[in-house]
Design an enzyme around this catalytic site. Structure first.
Site, short mmCIF file in Angstrom:
data_model
loop_
_atom_site.label_atom_id
_atom_site.label_comp_id
_atom_site.label_asym_id
_atom_site.label_seq_id
_atom_site.Cartn_x
_atom_site.Cartn_y
_atom_site.Cartn_z
N HIS A 1 5.01 3.52 -0.80
CA HIS A 1 5.96 2.67 -1.51
C HIS A 1 7.29 3.40 -1.73
CE1 HIS A 1 6.92 -0.60 -4.45
NE2 HIS A 1 7.70 0.35 -4.95
N GLU A 2 7.22 4.57 -2.31
CA GLU A 2 8.45 5.30 -2.63
C GLU A 2 9.17 5.75 -1.35
OE1 GLU A 2 9.61 5.05 -5.51
OE2 GLU A 2 7.80 4.42 -6.57
N GLU B 1 13.27 -3.46 -3.03
CA GLU B 1 11.81 -3.56 -3.18
C GLU B 1 11.16 -4.06 -1.89
OE1 GLU B 1 10.60 -2.19 -5.74
OE2 GLU B 1 8.49 -2.80 -5.70
ZN ZN Z 1 9.54 -0.12 -5.96
#
Ligand code: ZN
Length: 510
Positions: free
Chosen positions: A267-268, A298
């Protein structure tokens, strides 16, 4: 003259952005390496630097230069300079419309409300927090009034503009409504299936040092440039950008939660790859070198976490590597078991512990309730009852107390209204981008199974990263995917994967 005013404007904005970058560095250090007793002085230093950055960005000279550039046909005739100028104007107008007294009141309220929220959450007593919730809503309404509602819009739209420029609450409602209507029966059917996969076989003890090495290696495979960024450890994982060629991410580790860390790292890394792909060397401090809102940011993290990381192809590639790195504990595990484990769906009262599918029930209810409060359709005093009712209807769960109910997240205590929907927007954009990417790279699964991630990254670089804030998110989406934002690609992604995994035979929705 024209070149001179544009050049002076760019120089002033670059200076303001450099101050912001220093403030970011102080914040990064605070989360990762700062000794605990240094907190008070750090708050002072951060406050001073942030105020300096704000003063620079709102300097009357900046306003004069923007007006001079706007009057210049040569600049407005250049599409890139015109896009920069349009966004610079937008930022400047929003910044100067808030009176300094209001900014000071917001800043003081934020820190006191945060403290009150911590105490109230600890005691699971919403009544303790209620006066602060009311104050935050009143302040947000005042802020929105200063900014002004867009034509035909309302005060919530003015707040949303801070996080998702160019999108309105009504537009979100028209996508989130159908999403909720499609998601609720899917979640019910998954919960009723006796064939669900389980994460349990992968809850094995792995020394944290080994996990860190594995995640560092993974980062490089995905295309993260370690000469222009680094990964550290923090309690709450995050990513931040300190300027051209300096992107930081963090992950967190527990002995028996290596799958959680793996998901967090993916995710990061998605956020970081976006930051590394923005044209910052050329446009540092300018809109063209900046990310386009939180929704698109996102979408980049969710694309790598969910569409790459939770695919069967990625499981095929990563399992033998995990087995080599982590040894005997995983020796007898299969690709199918791993694929099932990372796709387990289990309604959870807590948003941040939720899976890829039920997560959006959490976001849609927060969006509906915060919008209702800002627009005065729901009294803050009635929030817990409204919350608990929605959780029962959408997730089939009873909320035993407000600590795990309406007081679980920090956002509202910090005055952030309009933030939550960007999480689901991220997943919607990710699913829509992924469908377009699959069209352009038809053998993407075979590539992922071989650990070749460059085709995915190259496509994102060219279609998303390179553009910075040139187009608003919805326009970018239309240009890249050929369609407006819709709940359909995300539902196709979830149903196409989860129905077979849970052996649900009910025919898919039309
Ligand atoms: Zn995020």
């Amino acid at each position: 003259m024209s070149r001179a005013c544009y050049a002076e404007l760019l120089k002033l904005l670059r200076e303001a952005a450099t101050f912001s970058s220093v403030a970011e560095l102080l914040a990064w250090d605070q989360e990762t390496t700062m000794p605990p007793r240094a907190g008070a002085f750090r708050a002072e230093a951060k406050g001073l630097i942030s105020a300096t950055a704000h003063r620079r960005a709102t300097d009357p000279r900046v306003g004069e230069l923007i007006a001079a550039c706007e009057a210049d046909a040569e600049i407005s005739g250049d599409p890139l300079a015109a896009a920069n100028l349009r966004e610079i104007r937008r930022d400047h107008d929003r910044a100067v419309r808030l009176p300094v007294e209001l900014i000071a009141e917001i800043s003081e309220t934020d820190s006191r409300a945060l403290e009150a929220w911590r105490a109230a959450r600890e005691a699971s007593d919403y009544a303790l927090f209620l006066p602060w919730m009311e104050k935050q809503i009143a302040l947000n309404r005042r802020k929105a009034e200063c900014w002004g509602a867009p034509e035909g819009g309302d005060l919530y739209d003015a707040l949303l503009e801070d996080f998702e420029p160019g999108t309105t609450g009504a537009e979100l409602a028209s996508v989130f409504g159908p999403l909720r209507a499609a998601l609720t029966p899917l979640v019910e059917a998954l919960a009723a299936s006796p064939h669900g996969p389980s994460r349990e076989p992968f809850r094995v003890a792995v020394p944290v040092g080994k996990q860190k090495r594995f995640n560092r290696e993974l980062l490089r495979h995905l295309g993260f440039d370690t000469r222009a960024g680094r990964m550290d450890v923090s309690t709450h994982p995050f990513s931040t950008s300190l300027g051209p060629a300096d992107t930081r991410i963090t992950s967190r580790y527990t002995r028996d939660g290596f799958l959680d860390s793996l998901g967090t790292t993916l995710h990061e890394t998605g956020h970081a790859l976006y930051e590394q792909g923005l044209p910052k060397e050329e446009h540092f401090g300018l809109p063209l070198g900046q990310p386009m809102g939180l929704g698109i940011h996102e979408s980049q993290s969710r694309l790598w976490e969910n569409h790459v990381g939770r695919s069967r192809a990625f499981c095929e590639w990563v399992l033998p590597r995990l087995q080599r790195a982590f040894g005997s504990a995983l020796r007898s595990r299969t690709v199918d078991e791993l694929y099932g484990a990372v796709n387990e769906v289990r309604p959870n009262l807590i948003r941040v512990e939720s899976d890829e599918a039920t997560y959006h029930a959490h976001i849609v209810l927060r969006f509906d309730l915060e919008r209702a409060m800002i627009l005065d359709h729901l009294r803050p005093a009635d929030l817990p009852a409204a919350w608990n009712e929605r959780v029962r209807r959408d997730l089939g769960l009873d909320v035993p107390n407000d600590r795990v109910g309406c007081m679980q997240d920090v956002h509202w205590s910090m005055g952030a209204f309009g933030y939550f929907p960007t999480y689901t927007l991220g997943s919607l954009y990710a699913a829509q981008l992924w469908e377009a990417l699959r069209g352009a790279v038809p053998d993407v699964d075979a590539r992922l199974a071989r650990g070749e991630f460059d085709a995915v990254l190259d496509w994102l670089r060219e279609n998303v990263h390179a553009h910075g804030r040139r187009w608003p998110a919805r326009e970018l989406c239309r240009r890249v995917t050929g369609g407006a934002l819709s709940h359909e690609p995300l539902m196709r992604h979830l149903e196409g994967k989860l129905r077979p995994l849970y052996r649900i035979d009910v025919p898919a929705r039309k």
